[in-house]
Structure formats: structure tokens, C-alpha cells
Design an enzyme around this catalytic site. Sequence first.
Site, short mmCIF file in Angstrom:
data_model
loop_
_atom_site.label_atom_id
_atom_site.label_comp_id
_atom_site.label_asym_id
_atom_site.label_seq_id
_atom_site.Cartn_x
_atom_site.Cartn_y
_atom_site.Cartn_z
N ASP A 275 0.71 -0.99 -3.09
CA ASP A 275 0.79 0.15 -4.05
C ASP A 275 2.11 0.39 -4.57
OD1 ASP A 275 -1.93 0.42 -2.81
OD2 ASP A 275 -1.48 2.48 -2.24
N HIS B 169 3.08 -1.61 0.26
CA HIS B 169 3.67 -1.01 -0.92
C HIS B 169 4.76 -2.30 -1.24
CE1 HIS B 169 2.25 2.30 1.15
NE2 HIS B 169 2.10 2.63 0.19
#
Length: 292
Positions: free
Chosen positions: A100, A258
Site C-alpha cells: 500500500d 507498504h
Amino acid sequence: MMYDLIEVTPKMNKKKVIIVCIITILVVSLFTIMGIEFAKHSKENINNNTVAANEIISESINKTKHIANANMNPIYTDTGKELMKNIYHSQEKVVYLTFDDGPSKSVTPLILDLLKQENIKATFFVLGARAKANPEILKREYLEGHYIANHGYSHIYGNIYSSPDAVLEEYNKTRDVIKEILGTDYDGHLFRFPGGSTGGKYKQIKKDAKTILDENNIAYIDWNSLSSDAAGAKTKEAIIQNTIDTVGSKNSVVILMHDAGDKILTYEALPEIITYLKEQGYNFKNFYSVIK
């Protein structure tokens, strides 16, 4: 009869010799000029033909890329919807690596290098604002076969969760950025709610947004394993251990990680995470295997 042999020596006067020399020089010069012009025109023709050939090759490559890219544009069918519903129920051991908040200049290319080395295709939930700032990295993700999914445009909760319709607006804004960068009609049909799709201050807005997403043929996915790289893990070792603990004995695993600019520890932990998952017998997939 006998004849006397007479030696005849042609004698030319100086004037005739000069005329012959001049004529010879003119003829040689004429042929030299003709040869230069011929070579010049031949070179021009070769150059023109080379340019034309290069243009044809370039056009052919562009068409090939366009066709290849068009084949990489997901279509969310009824089969895909059924597979999404059962994403966590698999007879085989399968893992989806998901990232992400990117793309970022400092971390995403490192992750892409590693994934390429390991021949693993992942899923990137990109932010529209960061995709716009890093278009070449987004293109690389796409062209290397990773799935481009949607994480909204701003990641500012007050914006994205101001209303259920605002969730769709952020999705559409990011989708349009992705289309513009990739030069295709790409829509991943897959959204990840910032902060997750349930609970918290905005739980009712999220619930209502799910209905709107469904009406617009957009799936959403959270995770069932997390590295905690954005939730308190301060070391590479902690990220690895959190991932191992939350993978547990599950057959089908969606891991949350991430690739924002400050997530260098995620990259550093990733080789050992991949090694562990391979040792446990997991097959690596991305959402092209679900949303065809």
C-alpha cells in the site's frame, strides 16, 4: 617479294597533346562527378529507407505493446466476483503479497528489483497522488506483470470518508490517473480502504461505500496477515516475525505491507519473508489470478 620494314613513329605536335590531355581530364572529371552524385543519392536513399524501416519497426513495437497491455487490463466477471468471495478459502497454499501507499522513488524500485529476481508477481494498492508524482515507477509495476489496484487518491481520512460518495470519487480520481499514465483503459476493479474496510470512526460511511462500490463493479479487499510495518514494528526482525505469526497455518494468505518512502525496513525484511513462505510451500499469486 620482299618488302622493307619501315619504322613509323607517329608524331603529334604539342597542341594535339594538350587537347588530348584536356579531353581526358574532362572525361575523368565528368565520371567522377557522376560517381559522387550517384553515391550521394544512394546514401540518401539508404538513409530514407533506414528511417522508414525504423518508423515501421517502432510502430510495430508500439502496436505490440498496446495489444499486450490491453490483454493485461482486468475484467471483473461473475467468476471473478465468486473467486473474490472465497479468497480466503483455498485447497492449495497461496499467498498474495500486497503493498500500500506507493509508489515511492526510494523503496518501490528496490522491491520491484527483488520481486523480479525472485520471479514473483505482487499487487500494488497505489495512491493516486503518488502515482501522479512517480509515473515511470507505476509503468514499471504494470509492465513487469504486477497487479495495479486502487487505494484512493489522498489517504486523508477526512477527505475520503467525508461521505460514501467521496470514497467512489477518490477511487475514480485514482483510476483516471492510472489510465493516463499507462495509456490504456486500465481499471483494476479492486479497492483497499485506507485503514481497512470495517470499524473505527467511519464504519457507517465505509459500510455504505461498499454498496456503492459494488454497484460500480468494484471489489474491495483487506488482509488476513500483516507485517505491522505501518503499525508499530520498528525493526526488520519485528516485521518478519509479525508476518510469520499472522500467516500462521492459513492456506490462503493476503499479506499487508507498504512501499511508501519511509518503509525501507519492509524491503530489508522482504527477502527473509519470501524465503520463509517458499519453505512453507506457498505459491505466490497476484489478483490477475482472481480478476482475470
